[in-house]
Design a protein around this motif. Structure first.
Motif, short mmCIF file in Angstrom:
data_model
loop_
_atom_site.label_atom_id
_atom_site.label_comp_id
_atom_site.label_asym_id
_atom_site.label_seq_id
_atom_site.Cartn_x
_atom_site.Cartn_y
_atom_site.Cartn_z
N PRO B 279 0.83 -1.21 0.00
CA PRO B 279 0.00 0.00 0.00
C PRO B 279 0.86 1.26 0.00
CG PRO B 279 -0.01 -1.03 2.16
CD PRO B 279 0.70 -1.97 1.25
N SER B 293 -6.11 -5.92 0.73
CA SER B 293 -6.33 -5.79 -0.71
C SER B 293 -5.63 -6.89 -1.50
CB SER B 293 -5.85 -4.41 -1.18
OG SER B 293 -4.45 -4.34 -1.02
N ARG B 294 -4.69 -7.61 -0.88
CA ARG B 294 -3.96 -8.65 -1.61
C ARG B 294 -4.31 -10.04 -1.09
NH1 ARG B 294 2.24 -6.82 -1.34
NH2 ARG B 294 2.44 -8.28 -3.07
N HIS B 303 -11.33 -4.82 6.65
CA HIS B 303 -11.34 -3.41 6.24
C HIS B 303 -11.73 -2.50 7.39
CE1 HIS B 303 -10.64 -4.46 2.12
NE2 HIS B 303 -11.69 -5.25 2.10
#
Ligand SMILES: Nc1ncnc2c1ncn2[C@@H]1O[C@H](COP(=O)(O)OP(=O)(O)OP(=O)(O)O)[C@@H](O)[C@H]1O
Ligand SMILES: Nc1ncnc2c1ncn2[C@@H]1O[C@H](COP(=O)(O)OP(=O)(O)OP(=O)(O)O)[C@@H](O)[C@H]1O
Ligand SMILES: [Mg+2]
Ligand SMILES: [Mg+2]
Lengths: 323, 326
Positions: B279, B293-294, B303
């Motif tokens: 990020p 996100s990965r 999140h």
């Protein structure tokens, strides 16, 4: 036909000793290699064995003292002026040390663009798009084009170097420890990227790495160097499954592995000392460290000979390892 | 008492957009004679951690919270003079980039001798003789004649060994090695690792080894911190983490390495990738899992909140919501 033919290449450096004396260091000694278009030849071997020097001499970035280097049939070592410049554009190097190879005063975007400007290709209007494309390909964010090298971490800087090398779409790429500064997650991405680009663009790689797992994954053929000479050369399969030279065997045995966890010891104690390269012994260079060495090895240097089709080794007593 | 104890360390970089925590709430301890490894993605803050311990943060960086206690003293509050004394005498660092840390205009022998003069008070001739011994100890062939070589006359691996010789020069109690064997072939790496292990064993020197090679971690480390985006994703004993990795990032790190295979003739597929990239600095402070996100196992919770470090059965701690147990 081979894209790259290296014949009897030697590189010597003059080393100044004390009291005004000097000696010759044979960094690369009588190396012959051939690299078919679209394939990957890996150079492996000890630190200081001459891998970088051999590759740089082949790209004419270090002067050779003897030998010939043919790119697509043209002898690179005799070219001059504009023809040399154009031939050079077909060979790019991704360097071992991302720190000293990036101009600290240029922004990352400009660094990647530089070879395109120098060689005036592609057309000016397309260069910005190409830079953006390269940034995406090597996993950098578009806004990072505006940053200077010191604002990147080590691995990020290496990605800039890779983007720069790819900029002019060269045919032969020398990858000198190109992924060793990268962490494994990025390394996997870059290795996949290099192989994908190779398949798409027909790129040819001279791939230098000390990571034998990486070499096994990337190479079609492997040459093992020890003190300036090739001691073994074979296709990937036989080299890894049936190495003939005791140095290759020691190398494979010393690879640290997460499966083979015997802690508190090292896999193979590479005992003995490497001989002084300024004063090499008459016999086999590896004799001082070789478990198999006999009197003959200390007296007569073994020639690099074909022991089975396509498998060359320079050893008086080649064969499977004892253990 | 631990030789080194880092507690809740937060290092902020002053960016135009505001401060970014490149190290965020990092804690670990290191005992004399032990080896701790930091692994993780490029840019995740491994070098920054090392620089903080050395008191060598870049101008834009500062310790915003937490403590770094070495031998009972908090390095973050020590006066500069005392810090300089510790750095070099008791803690030394092998830097990631040998070419920029060696001075191109002095021979390697002069540079090692200078360290010995400055930190150990040795005089000219003794210092030179010791420099030769040190070059010999790091397996530079013909050390006596190579002591007069300039850095550019050596191969990448030889320069790295010169750096190691300089780090050993003052017999430190803690060595921080930032990718020390990256440029070396495995037989020499095996020798250098043995040298460092012997040193730990014989003199109780502690070692922080920053690397991206899980094989090297397996060979060398007692404990591991897997870093991601400035945070510890997973930390604990090396056996636990290699045998039973709990954080999806750690599992990815282990799976994406091309290992030597028993059957080199087999077809080669693509390597396992951890998709995406780290990020941006600007998102570092977020109260969320920064790996989300990965991650193949991402769910809503990731999140919404930063996962704390949960204890795992094998003995490590993993900062992943999947490890939360009733
Ligand atoms: N410009 C130079 N002047 C003098 N000696 C040199 C020079 N460049 C390289 N050498 C020497 O030549 C030998 C081969 O060096 P080279 O850099 O090619 O090794 P390498 O196999 O790439 O090693 P590494 O894995 O450490 O990068 C080494 O002994 C090195 O010290
Ligand atoms: N001088 C600087 N100015 C701005 N940002 C910086 C500076 N130095 C480092 N950074 C950033 O701080 C973060 C942490 O960097 P660090 O060098 O600690 O990474 P690392 O884990 O050592 O990576 P690598 O494995 O690539 O060496 C990175 O995102 C990097 O871009
Ligand atoms: Mg090299
Ligand atoms: Mg680093």
């Amino acid at each position: 036909m081979s894209l790259l033919e290296i014949e009897n290449l030697s590189v010597r450096f003059r080393i100044k000793g004390g009291w005004g004396r000097s000696a010759w260091l044979h960094a690369v000694d009588d190396v012959s290699l051939s690299l078919p278009r679209g394939k990957t030849l890996a150079l492996v071997g000890e630190s200081g064995s001459g891998k970088t020097t051999a590759a740089l001499a082949a790209a004419r970035l270090v002067p050779a003292s003897e030998g010939a280097v043919r790119l697509d049939g043209t002898d690179l070592l005799t070219l001059e002026g504009e023809t040399l410049r154009r031939a050079r554009a077909r060979v790019q190097v991704i360097f071992q040390d991302p720190y000293s190879s990036l101009n600290p005063r240029l922004r990352a975007g400009a660094i990647v663009r530089e070879p395109m400007d120098a060689l005036n290709t592609p057309p000016k209007a397309e260069r910005a798009d190409r830079v953006a494309e390269l940034f995406a390909q090597v996993g950098l964010r578009p806004e990072q084009q505006a940053l200077f090298p010191h604002q990147f971490s080590g691995g990020q800087r290496q990605r800039i170097g890779i983007a720069r090398a790819l900029a002019t779409r060269p045919e032969l790429i020398v990858c000198d420890e190109a992924v060793s500064a990268l962490d494994v997650a990025v390394q996997a991405q870059i290795l996949n990227l290099l192989r994908r680009l190779q398949a798409e663009l027909g790129l040819t790689f001279l791939f230098i790495s000390h990571d034998l797992g990486v070499v096994q994954h990337m190479s079609d053929r492997v040459a093992v160097m020890y003190m300036g000479r090739i001691v073994e050369e074979a296709d990937r399969g036989p080299l890894f499954s049936a190495p003939l030279h005791p140095y290759t065997q020691a190398l494979l045995a010393a690879v640290p592995s997460i499966d083979r966890r015997r802690r508190g010891r090292s896999a193979v104690k590479a005992t003995g000392e490497t001989p002084d390269p300024l004063n090499p012994p008459p016999g086999c260079m590896f004799a001082s460290r070789c478990p198999r060495a006999e009197a003959l090895c200390r007296e007569t240097r073994p020639a690099l000979e074909e022991k089975s089709p396509g498998h060359r080794a320079a050893c008086h007593f080649p064969g499977p390892s004892g253990d | 008492m631990s030789l080194l104890s880092v507690e809740n360390l937060r290092i902020e970089l002053a960016l135009r957009a505001g401060p970014a925590p490149v190290i965020d709430d990092l804690s670990f301890t290191l005992e004399a004679g032990r080896t701790l490894s930091f692994v993780g993605e490029s840019g995740c803050g491994k070098s920054m951690t090392a620089l903080a311990i050395m008191g060598l943060l870049p101008d834009v960086g500062r310790v915003a919270a937490g403590s770094i206690t070495f031998d009972g003293a908090d390095l973050t509050t020590l006066p500069d003079a005392r810090l300089r004394q510790i750095r070099g005498n008791e803690i030394s660092m092998i830097f990631q980039e040998p070419m920029t840390s060696l001075n191109p205009v002095y021979t390697v022998g002069e540079q090692i001798a200078e360290v010995l003069r400055r930190h150990r008070g040795m005089t000219g001739r003794d210092a030179t003789a010791r420099a030769v011994e040190l070059l010999d100890a790091v397996r530079i062939p013909n050390a006596r004649s190579r002591v007069t070589a300039y850095p550019h006359e050596m191969s990448g691996g030889q320069r790295q060994r010169v750096m190691i010789a300089m780090a050993l020069a003052c017999a430190p109690r803690l060595i921080i090695a930032d990718e020390p064997t990256t440029a070396l072939d495995v037989t020499v790496q095996a020798q250098i690792f043995e040298l460092l292990r012997d040193l730990a064993h014989d003199t109780g020197t502690a070692l922080i080894l920053i690397t991206h090679d899980m094989g090297a971690v397996a060979e060398m480390a007692d404990d591991v911190v897997v870093m991601y985006a400035g945070r510890a994703a997973e930390a604990g004993p090396v056996e636990a983490i290699l045998d039973d990795p709990r954080h999806p990032y750690t599992r990815g790190l282990i799976a994406c390495v091309p290992h030597l295979t028993a059957d080199p003739e087999a077809a080669r597929g693509d390597l396992t990738e951890i998709p995406g990239i780290v990020p941006p600095l600007a998102s570092l402070g977020a109260s969320a899992c920064l790996f989300a996100s990965r991650c193949a196992h991402v769910h809503d919770r990731c999140h919404g909140a930063r996962p704390p470090a949960f204890d795992c059965p094998a003995g490590q701690r993993a900062a992943c919501w999947l490890e939360e147990r009733a």
